[in-house]
Design an enzyme around this catalytic site. Structure first.
Site, PDB file in Angstrom:
ATOM      1  N   ALA A 177       0.834  -1.318  -0.029  1.00  8.22           N
ATOM      2  CA  ALA A 177      -0.091   0.074  -0.086  1.00  8.22           C
ATOM      3  C   ALA A 177       0.829   1.024   0.112  1.00  8.22           C
ATOM      4  O   ALA A 177       0.651   2.323  -0.968  1.00  8.22           O
ATOM      5  CB  ALA A 177      -0.960   0.217   1.211  1.00  8.22           C
ATOM      6  N   ASP A 178       1.795   1.265   0.746  1.00  8.43           N
ATOM      7  CA  ASP A 178       2.843   2.265   0.914  1.00  8.43           C
ATOM      8  C   ASP A 178       3.481   2.337  -0.325  1.00  8.43           C
ATOM      9  O   ASP A 178       3.650   3.855  -0.996  1.00  8.43           O
ATOM     10  CB  ASP A 178       3.818   2.031   2.039  1.00  8.43           C
ATOM     11  CG  ASP A 178       3.456   2.623   3.420  1.00  8.43           C
ATOM     12  OD1 ASP A 178       3.171   3.597   3.583  1.00  8.43           O
ATOM     13  OD2 ASP A 178       3.541   1.571   4.288  1.00  8.43           O
ATOM     14  N   LEU A 179       4.027   1.557  -1.036  1.00  4.32           N
ATOM     15  CA  LEU A 179       4.781   1.314  -2.313  1.00  4.32           C
ATOM     16  C   LEU A 179       3.991   2.167  -3.326  1.00  4.32           C
ATOM     17  O   LEU A 179       4.199   2.775  -4.173  1.00  4.32           O
ATOM     18  CB  LEU A 179       5.370   0.076  -2.725  1.00  4.32           C
ATOM     19  CG  LEU A 179       6.404  -0.418  -1.394  1.00  4.32           C
ATOM     20  CD1 LEU A 179       6.996  -1.941  -1.740  1.00  4.32           C
ATOM     21  CD2 LEU A 179       7.733   0.603  -1.321  1.00  4.32           C
ATOM     22  N   GLY A 182       3.280   5.746  -3.261  1.00  8.63           N
ATOM     23  CA  GLY A 182       4.463   6.638  -3.740  1.00  8.63           C
ATOM     24  C   GLY A 182       4.496   6.510  -5.188  1.00  8.63           C
ATOM     25  O   GLY A 182       4.810   7.311  -5.741  1.00  8.63           O
TER      26      GLY A 182
END
Length: 398
Positions: A177-179, A182
């Protein structure tokens, strides 16, 4: 051919990275990989949160470094600023005035309270492109919730699709989710920079962890929105194609992807299967009878060890592969040929290897292609390592 002096397509652009943890830092690293100057602004007390995320830590006693931080902060400079102080706020204003891109992933309202609302930042620099990443979106009824990857994977449905079955929801093995937030955010910034070429004005780009998750629902999403189904975890087998997945063989397993009927015919010929076997004559039938298909194929694979089986599948023209450990990936000649491992010189650790950038660039004009990919990379910085140089740059006004 390769150009070892290539600086990258974003050379000349300046990024101010106010973010911490992973989503924003990953976006900043992408810009750095493409040649932009990325100035990471950190909390003077402890720096980016991920500097303390471990184990593993490496390095001499008293100078231990978290390898987590290394994963998303190459090709950056570091300056530590207390944004609640007059001096720190003044320095940030100078940085914003000189920047093309500002990255932040604070909770909604935090930068406003510090005096750096989007309106204030664009007043300082009307050409600024601001990337704002939150957990659940900057507005809406749950916008104030903190954004953490595993929670976002669950809330945005990805864990409901991942696992061995409906009673076994699993997180993806990386902070996906973070990646993805970004990556999507970086894509939005590049679009805003192109628009700035026409308008001369900057823009705010907003995305979130849950938006990144929904953005990759792909065919599973349309199963829900169009077909009215509620997709469930299917383990290592594709829900809409068969045979497509991980199959046991003697002493191991291989993956195969039989994505059309021509491949099914070839596969059957190679393994002495009647392609018109009842319940297997077309893809829809094979999907509906997946257990029987798996049982049949694994019975055919039982006498083969993985290397020999992969050779046979390759000879038959069937897409196939193994499951590599990360150690195997980073020693795999094909991965190395694509620049997917790079060496950097760290001020404490010396030469270390990092996962490499996923993009390559080529100048195809002329008689031969010349690779223009940025080849030289900088190690993730120590906290405040570049403060003197950054302050000197601001002072001289170049």
């Amino acid at each position: 051919m390769s150009d070892d002096t290539a600086a990258g397509p974003l050379t000349g652009y300046t990024v101010i990275d106010l973010s911490r943890a992973l989503a924003g830092p990953h976006a900043g690293m992408m810009f750095g990989d493409l040649g932009a100057r990325v100035i990471k602004v950190e909390n003077p007390a402890k720096g980016d949160d991920s500097r303390s995320w471990g184990p593993p830590f490496v390095g001499p006693e008293g100078q231990e470094q978290a390898t987590y931080f290394f994963s998303c902060n190459r090709n950056k400079e570091s300056i530590a600023l207390d944004l609640k102080s007059e001096t720190g706020a003044a320095t940030l204003r100078e940085l914003i005035a000189r920047a093309d891109i500002l990255i932040e992933n604070f909770r909604s309202g935090v930068l406003d309270r510090l005096g750096f609302s989007t309106t204030a930042c664009l007043e300082i620099n009307p050409r600024l492109v601001i990337l704002s990443i939150t957990g659940f979106g900057h507005d809406g009824p749950e916008s104030s919730r903190a954004g953490y990857d595993q929670i976002a994977q669950g809330e945005a449905g990805l864990m409901s699709l991942t696992g061995s079955g409906p009673d076994d929801p699993q997180r993806v093995g990386v902070p996906i989710a973070d990646l993805l937030a970004g990556i999507y955010g970086s894509f939005g910034v590049l679009a805003a920079l192109l628009e700035r070429e026409r308008t001369g004005r900057g823009k705010v780009v907003r995305t979130s962890l849950i938006a990144g998750m929904v953005g990759v629902h792909a065919f599973q999403g349309t199963r829900a929105t169009v077909a009215g189904e509620d997709p469930q975890p299917g383990g290592n087998h594709h829900p809409s194609l068969s045979p497509y997945g991980l199959f046991k063989c003697r002493g191991g397993a291989v993956q195969i992807s039989v994505g059309n009927e021509s491949l099914w015919q070839r596969f059957c010929a190679a393994f002495d299967i009647d392609p018109a076997t009842e319940g297997m004559a077309d893809n829809a039938a094979r999907v509906n009878n997946r257990s029987e298909v798996i049982e049949l194929i694994e019975s055919k694979f039982a006498d083969y060890e993985a290397p020999a089986l992969l050779e046979k599948l390759s000879a038959a023209g069937i897409p196939a592969g193994t499951v590599r450990s990360l150690a195997e990936v980073y020693s795999w000649e094909q991965a190395l040929s694509q620049g997917l491992k790079v060496s950097v010189d760290h001020p404490i650790l010396g030469d270390i290897d990092l996962p490499g950038p996923p993009l390559r660039f080529f100048d195809a004009h002329g008689d031969a292609e010349v690779e223009t990919t940025k080849k030289s990379h900088d190690a993730p910085p120590l906290l405040d390592e570049d403060a003197d140089g950054i302050l000197a740059w601001l002072e001289c006004g170049d």
